[in-house]
Motif scaffolding. Structure first.
Motif, PDB file in Angstrom:
ATOM      1  N   LEU A 170     -33.832 -24.659 -23.345  1.00 23.21           N
ATOM      2  CA  LEU A 170     -33.594 -23.934 -22.097  1.00 23.21           C
ATOM      3  C   LEU A 170     -33.969 -24.805 -20.915  1.00 23.21           C
ATOM      4  CD1 LEU A 170     -35.140 -20.426 -22.810  1.00 23.21           C
ATOM      5  CD2 LEU A 170     -32.733 -20.982 -22.640  1.00 23.21           C
ATOM      6  N   ILE A 171     -33.120 -24.819 -19.927  1.00 25.00           N
ATOM      7  CA  ILE A 171     -33.448 -25.439 -18.651  1.00 25.00           C
ATOM      8  C   ILE A 171     -33.674 -24.274 -17.701  1.00 25.00           C
ATOM      9  CG2 ILE A 171     -32.664 -26.969 -16.812  1.00 25.00           C
ATOM     10  CD1 ILE A 171     -33.072 -28.377 -19.535  1.00 25.00           C
ATOM     11  N   HIS A 172     -34.932 -24.054 -17.352  1.00 27.88           N
ATOM     12  CA  HIS A 172     -35.289 -22.885 -16.548  1.00 27.88           C
ATOM     13  C   HIS A 172     -35.457 -23.263 -15.083  1.00 27.88           C
ATOM     14  CE1 HIS A 172     -36.782 -18.897 -15.775  1.00 27.88           C
ATOM     15  NE2 HIS A 172     -37.732 -19.451 -15.046  1.00 27.88           N
ATOM     16  N   SER A 173     -34.986 -22.399 -14.203  1.00 27.92           N
ATOM     17  CA  SER A 173     -35.108 -22.655 -12.771  1.00 27.92           C
ATOM     18  C   SER A 173     -35.168 -21.339 -12.019  1.00 27.92           C
ATOM     19  CB  SER A 173     -33.894 -23.455 -12.279  1.00 27.92           C
ATOM     20  OG  SER A 173     -32.733 -22.640 -12.328  1.00 27.92           O
ATOM     21  N   ASP A 174     -35.374 -21.467 -10.732  1.00 21.35           N
ATOM     22  CA  ASP A 174     -35.223 -20.307  -9.872  1.00 21.35           C
ATOM     23  C   ASP A 174     -33.742 -20.162  -9.527  1.00 21.35           C
ATOM     24  OD1 ASP A 174     -34.631 -22.164  -7.870  1.00 21.35           O
ATOM     25  OD2 ASP A 174     -36.599 -22.014  -6.939  1.00 21.35           O
ATOM     26  N   GLN A 175     -33.428 -19.343  -8.547  1.00 23.10           N
ATOM     27  CA  GLN A 175     -32.030 -19.107  -8.217  1.00 23.10           C
ATOM     28  C   GLN A 175     -31.561 -19.933  -7.022  1.00 23.10           C
ATOM     29  OE1 GLN A 175     -30.476 -15.170  -8.252  1.00 23.10           O
ATOM     30  NE2 GLN A 175     -31.729 -14.535  -9.978  1.00 23.10           N
ATOM     31  N   GLY A 176     -32.129 -21.113  -6.850  1.00 20.46           N
ATOM     32  CA  GLY A 176     -31.707 -21.993  -5.770  1.00 20.46           C
ATOM     33  C   GLY A 176     -30.246 -22.377  -5.894  1.00 20.46           C
ATOM     34  N   SER A 177     -29.623 -22.680  -4.770  1.00 21.10           N
ATOM     35  CA  SER A 177     -28.182 -22.962  -4.753  1.00 21.10           C
ATOM     36  C   SER A 177     -27.814 -24.158  -5.622  1.00 21.10           C
ATOM     37  CB  SER A 177     -27.701 -23.188  -3.317  1.00 21.10           C
ATOM     38  OG  SER A 177     -28.374 -24.296  -2.745  1.00 21.10           O
TER      39      SER A 177
END
Length: 144
Positions: free
Chosen positions: A24-31
């Motif tokens: 999994l590559i996890h991130s926030d919802q940045g553009s």
């Protein structure tokens, strides 16, 4: 955007053999994480994207903690160029991954823990209790 894409490319270059379809590559919802280029890069390399729920900081707590420590410990006031900043950050990330020992990671650095998780070989010498059932002190264990 380039920074995010280069980070994923470095991950693929340095760890491709240990990545699989469960990665999994996890991130926030940045553009930049919602961009077509980012999504295609992950898909084309068989990686899964995970994104935190909107307005939910707990999904990103480990990453936020890491960046909080980095911001507290770095001093970039003397940096004059982008390359200077990249060098300082690179040195800190190297320190963090190789010499920053964490209780939660079995008293290992992140790199040591990564190796331990894949090989099962614990890299630190574990002292055996003496006849009284006590672990030897630091000086006793280093002098024996």
């Amino acid at each position: 955007m380039d920074f995010v894409l280069e980070a994923v490319k470095a991950l693929l270059r340095d760890h491709k053999c240990s990545l699989d379809t469960e990665t999994l590559i996890h991130s926030d919802q940045g553009s930049h994480y919602k961009s077509i280029k980012f999504i295609e890069l992950l898909r084309n390399n068989g990686l899964r994207q995970s994104m935190s729920r909107k307005d939910n900081c707990w999904n990103n707590a480990p990453q936020e903690s890491f960046f909080g420590h980095m911001k507290d410990e770095l001093n970039i006031k003397h940096c004059k160029t982008h390359d200077d900043i990249k060098h300082v950050i690179g040195d800190w990330v190297d320190y963090y991954n190789t010499k920053h020992y964490k209780w939660e990671l079995a008293k290992l650095s992140p790199n040591e823990y990564y190796d331990y998780a894949f090989t099962g070989r614990y890299p630190l010498r574990i002292n055996e209790p003496n006849s009284a059932g006590m672990l030897p002190s630091y000086t006793e264990s280093t002098n024996s």
